[in-house]
Design an enzyme around this catalytic site. Structure first.
Site, PDB file in Angstrom:
ATOM      1  N   HIS A  96       1.870 -32.255  24.241  1.00 26.38           N
ATOM      2  CA  HIS A  96       0.734 -32.649  23.411  1.00 26.38           C
ATOM      3  C   HIS A  96       0.489 -31.615  22.325  1.00 26.38           C
ATOM      4  O   HIS A  96       0.359 -30.418  22.604  1.00 26.38           O
ATOM      5  CB  HIS A  96      -0.522 -32.803  24.266  1.00 26.38           C
ATOM      6  N   SER A  97       0.419 -32.079  21.073  1.00 28.40           N
ATOM      7  CA  SER A  97       0.170 -31.223  19.918  1.00 28.40           C
ATOM      8  C   SER A  97       1.225 -30.107  19.885  1.00 28.40           C
ATOM      9  O   SER A  97       2.415 -30.416  19.860  1.00 28.40           O
ATOM     10  CB  SER A  97      -1.271 -30.694  19.973  1.00 28.40           C
ATOM     11  N   MET A  98       0.845 -28.838  19.885  1.00 29.71           N
ATOM     12  CA  MET A  98       1.859 -27.786  19.893  1.00 29.71           C
ATOM     13  C   MET A  98       2.875 -27.997  21.003  1.00 29.71           C
ATOM     14  O   MET A  98       4.071 -27.712  20.860  1.00 29.71           O
ATOM     15  CB  MET A  98       1.199 -26.414  20.065  1.00 29.71           C
ATOM     16  N   SER A 124       3.403 -36.165  21.631  1.00 26.44           N
ATOM     17  CA  SER A 124       2.022 -36.617  21.434  1.00 26.44           C
ATOM     18  C   SER A 124       1.302 -35.768  20.387  1.00 26.44           C
ATOM     19  O   SER A 124       1.284 -34.529  20.476  1.00 26.44           O
ATOM     20  CB  SER A 124       1.277 -36.532  22.776  1.00 26.44           C
TER      21      SER A 124
END
Length: 255
Positions: A96-98, A124
């Site tokens: 997720h993200s990073m 994501s």
């Protein structure tokens, strides 16, 4: 020296809801400033044949006090080395993200050593690796960091309103943002597992159009999915995310 490295590597993972009879391991990589505990609710929502193993980055929660990695490559090398001991059944990654970038680079490292271990990558809320995000994540001061985190929403932004928590969290946030700002994608062979790119349907920082850019990083097909919510739909719609993950991994756990 070898023993110390081995102990550190074994400390990378947290099994939130043990599933010894599971047929697939879902490794989950947190967002910048995040930790393994961010996947607690998701772990309990998955079916018994999927065991969620959360990655714990150095410098936070029960790894607080350990030095932050100097580069994203250093972080990925640690995770990859530790993961080789845990690939006793099929695996999938959710980042997720990073965490999506960390998961992608870990998948690339694993490809030469365990080419068939990874069945799917879920990317994501994060632009594809070839997209240069360095300027967007370079902040001149703490106030700029706080404004950026606040713009994304989520429970983390609310916690930063507390001065003591902010003092603890700020070095972690700045360290993680530095990893991403300094990251440069090195062209190479695409992944051989499929990618599912997931966007929150009201997340302006990562839209469905952005998600399509992940297609160039696999030869096995890329599907784009939207989940109701913003950047941290993972917090507001965990049930929807669990259903999506279960749906896409169904073929692997029933094989």
């Amino acid at each position: 020296m070898t023993v110390a490295k081995h102990v550190a590597a074994r400390d990378c993972f947290r099994v939130i809801a043990p599933r010894p009879a599971a047929r697939l391991t879902l490794f989950c990589f947190p967002h910048a400033g995040g930790a393994a505990s961010s996947f607690h609710q998701l772990a309990t929502l998955l079916p018994p044949d999927i065991e969620l193993v959360a990655v714990q980055y150095p410098g936070r929660q029960d790894r607080y006090g350990e030095p932050m990695p100097r580069t994203l490559a250093e972080l990925v090398d640690e995770i990859t080395g530790a993961m080789l001991e845990r690939l006793d059944r099929p695996a999938a990654f959710f980042g997720h993200s990073m965490g999506a970038t960390v998961a992608f680079e870990t998948a690339r490292r694993l490809r030469s050593r365990r080419p068939n271990a990874l069945r799917r990558l879920f990317a994501s809320a994060r632009r594809a690796p070839h997209h240069d995000n360095s300027k967007a994540l370079t902040f001149p001061d703490d106030a700029s960091v706080l404004r950026y985190v606040d713009s994304l929403g989520g429970a983390g932004a609310q916690l930063l309103a507390d001065a003591e928590l902010r003092e603890l969290a700020m070095p972690i946030l700045r360290g993680d943002f530095r990893l991403i700002a300094d990251y440069r994608y090195a062209p190479g062979a695409p992944l051989t597992c499929p990618i599912t790119a997931i966007a929150g349907d009201i997340d302006a920082s990562f839209t469905v159009d952005h998600a399509t850019e992940w297609a160039r990083h696999t030869v096995a097909g890329c599907e784009v999915r939207a989940v109701q919510g913003g950047h941290f739909y993972t917090e507001t719609a965990p049930d929807a995310l669990a259903r999506l993950l279960t749906e896409k991994l169904a073929a692997e756990v029933t094989a």
